[in-house]
Design an enzyme around this catalytic site. Structure first.
Site, PDB file in Angstrom:
ATOM      1  N   SER A 124      31.047  12.304  20.522  1.00  0.00           N
ATOM      2  CA  SER A 124      31.230  13.697  20.940  1.00  0.00           C
ATOM      3  C   SER A 124      32.352  14.477  20.261  1.00  0.00           C
ATOM      4  O   SER A 124      32.437  15.684  20.437  1.00  0.00           O
ATOM      5  CB  SER A 124      31.448  13.764  22.448  1.00  0.00           C
ATOM      6  OG  SER A 124      30.205  13.721  23.090  1.00  0.00           O
ATOM      7  N   SER A 148      29.093  16.172  22.509  1.00  0.00           N
ATOM      8  CA  SER A 148      29.232  17.102  23.609  1.00  0.00           C
ATOM      9  C   SER A 148      30.368  18.122  23.468  1.00  0.00           C
ATOM     10  O   SER A 148      30.339  19.149  24.134  1.00  0.00           O
ATOM     11  CB  SER A 148      29.441  16.313  24.905  1.00  0.00           C
ATOM     12  OG  SER A 148      30.682  15.651  24.902  1.00  0.00           O
ATOM     13  N   LYS A 168      38.895  21.067  25.691  1.00  0.00           N
ATOM     14  CA  LYS A 168      37.571  20.784  26.257  1.00  0.00           C
ATOM     15  C   LYS A 168      37.622  20.839  27.782  1.00  0.00           C
ATOM     16  O   LYS A 168      38.555  20.296  28.392  1.00  0.00           O
ATOM     17  CB  LYS A 168      37.114  19.391  25.797  1.00  0.00           C
ATOM     18  CG  LYS A 168      35.690  19.023  26.195  1.00  0.00           C
ATOM     19  CD  LYS A 168      35.307  17.644  25.651  1.00  0.00           C
ATOM     20  CE  LYS A 168      33.837  17.331  25.878  1.00  0.00           C
ATOM     21  NZ  LYS A 168      33.461  16.004  25.316  1.00  0.00           N
TER      22      LYS A 168
HETATM   23  N1  GLN Z   1      25.806  12.033  22.734  1.00  0.00           N
HETATM   24  C1  GLN Z   1      26.271  10.856  23.424  1.00  0.00           C
HETATM   25  C2  GLN Z   1      25.766  10.887  24.854  1.00  0.00           C
HETATM   26  O1  GLN Z   1      25.028  11.746  25.144  1.00  0.00           O
HETATM   27  C3  GLN Z   1      27.761  10.754  23.359  1.00  0.00           C
HETATM   28  C4  GLN Z   1      28.437  11.749  24.192  1.00  0.00           C
HETATM   29  C5  GLN Z   1      29.932  11.630  24.155  1.00  0.00           C
HETATM   30  O2  GLN Z   1      30.506  11.073  23.228  1.00  0.00           O
HETATM   31  N2  GLN Z   1      30.566  12.125  25.197  1.00  0.00           N
HETATM   32  O3  GLN Z   1      26.121  10.092  25.660  1.00  0.00           O
END
Ligand code: GLN
Length: 489
Positions: free
Chosen positions: A179, A155, A80
């Protein structure tokens, strides 16, 4: 020599490399060809690192020849683009860091390198990991290999999509509120959020420091166990990493599902859950029961429902502090034409950050501002303690808690882009686990309208072995993990 089959898992490749069926170099070359061919449809990568991959593959071949190979030697991996990589730009999918090249590797990547893994590239994500669809990327959205009109989740959408599409067998993501698990679910693969403190965060671009964790994506439990075994463990450079030994993550594989106590909390099956997901969950619970698991529907997690609310105080608050460093002075994007320091900073931040990141900074700054701190941040921390206690109490009664990973399957691109609340609700079931700090895994468990459904298993602190053992048991009695999307490129 057998044809090089890119649909193999990491452990299958590892066996083939050890028996000289093909070389790590040949595997890396073939992988790069496939990944490049898939990119026009998937956009799973921000940077493909051909040269680095081939150099690492040659080193892996030398190690294989010398008999010094481990489970990841010569195995292609996607990383990532939130994880700092020496000499390879690390963008966090933000214009702010578009040309930022870190002078060092994060601890996790150092460990991957030491294990002989082959980095194929840096995968796409929502900007600074804020999002659930990978649409908030300054480098364009990633698409779901099951249906190119749909999102892969987020994400860590790039890491999930490339593993689901058989681009690479394993990859790394980060999980602050879902994410890893949510994109794993939406792409039909395995994703594991590790216990807070299990994996070093040193050198990883920070989002919300009391929640962020690095973890693996894979197609089966054996590969996830191998990858976690390499990246887990104490790191003196990360004060929040736990000084605990790293077990053999396959230690529970022999046990299977027999006697596994599975708690099913009604609180996680309420409003907002799509019918197709609910049905896949009920079918899965029956399969678990038929194979020796003991289902307990009496556990309750009533306060976990407040997890989403608590998260949208704590995560933006921490993000607003962490992102203060992007001021155009030391590194990253800088506007350059400001007439004074204030204008320079405001233009830099105004142009460098995308809309969702700005929304989070404003939320967090508000929650932390004088007079509001007690009402919001402090209150959220208190509810956090209650949620933690609830999980601990439930996990006294059962070995794992089962919930859907996401209330819905993969949605269409742009469908939730203008409705932040609808986007945030994707993480309704994953966020409470970050709030509590426990490990959670998402496993493929069926389809709804031709799209993958994921089930989440939540475990006790530092008991990733239990989750991976359950995952392995699940794979022995189902074949959801063997389902592949249409070839993409
Ligand atoms: N979707 C969640 C957010 O927007 C979690 C994102 C994540 O785990 N990095 O914060």
């Amino acid at each position: 020599m057998a044809a090089l089959d890119l649909d193999r898992t990491a452990h299958e490749h590892a066996a083939a490399l050890r028996s000289s069926e093909y070389t790590a170099r040949a595997l890396a070359e073939a992988t790069l060809v496939r990944v490049r061919a898939q990119e026009p449809s998937l956009n799973a990568y921000i940077t493909v690192t051909d040269e680095l991959a081939l150099r690492q593959a040659d080193a892996a071949d030398a190690a294989l020849k010398a008999g010094g190979a481990g489970p990841l030697t010569g195995i292609p991996v996607g990383v990532k683009d939130l994880l700092g990589t020496k000499g390879v730009r690390t963008t966090a999918a933000s214009k702010m860091l578009e040309t930022f090249v870190p002078p060092y590797d994060c601890t996790v990547v150092q460990r991957l390198n030491a294990a002989g893994a082959v980095t194929i590239g840096k995968t796409n994500l929502d900007e600074f990991a804020m999002g659930s669809s990978t649409e908030h990327s300054a480098f364009g959205p990633t698409r779901n290999p099951w249906d190119l009109d749909r999102v892969p989740g987020g994400s860590s959408g790039g890491s999930a999509a490339t593993v689901a599409a058989r681009g690479v067998p394993i990859s790394l993501g980060t999980d602050t509120g879902g994410s890893i698990r949510q994109p794993a679910a939406l792409c039909g693969i395995l994703g594991l959020k590790t216990t807070y403190g299990r994996v070093s965060r040193w050198g990883v671009v920070a989002f919300a420091s009391s929640l962020d964790q690095v973890g693996p994506f894979a197609r089966d439990a054996e590969d996830a166990a191998a990858l976690l075994g390499v990246i887990a463990g104490h790191d003196p450079l990360d004060a929040t990493s736990a000084p605990l030994p790293v077990p053999d993550y396959t230690e529970r594989f022999a046990r299977g599902l027999d006697g596994l106590r599975v708690g099913v909390p009604a609180d996680f099956f309420g409003e907002g859950l799509e019918d197709g997901v609910r049905e896949a969950m009920e079918r899965s619970i029956n399969v678990l029961a038929a194979n020796g698991a003991v289902i307990n529907r009496n556990i309750t997690l009533p306060t976990a429902q407040a997890g989403l609310t608590v998260y949208y105080i704590i995560a933006p608050s921490e993000a607003s502090a962490n992102l203060a460093r992007y001021d155009g002075v030391k590194y990253g994007y800088s506007y350059g034409d400001g007439r004074n320091a204030e204008e320079e900073m405001s233009e830099t931040r105004g142009r460098g950050f995308g809309a969702e990141v700005k929304r989070r900074i404003m939320l967090g700054t508000y929650a932390l501002s004088a007079g509001y701190y007690d009402a919001y941040y402090l209150k959220a921390q208190k509810v956090r303690t209650l949620i933690k206690r609830e999980f601990d109490a439930a996990l006294n009664e059962v070995d794992v808690i089962l919930t859907p990973t996401s209330p819905n399957v993969a949605f269409r691109l742009a469908e939730k882009l203008d409705d932040p609340m609808a986007m945030y609700l994707n993480d309704l079931y994953t966020i409470p686990v970050n709030i509590a700090g426990n490990p959670g895994i998402s496993l493929p468990c069926g389809f709804s309208d031709g799209l993958p459904v994921g089930m989440q298993l939540i475990g006790r602190m530092f008991e990733e072995s239990t989750l991976l053992g359950a995952a392995h048991g699940w794979e022995q009695v189902t074949d959801w993990h063997r389902q592949a999307p249409p070839a993409r490129g």
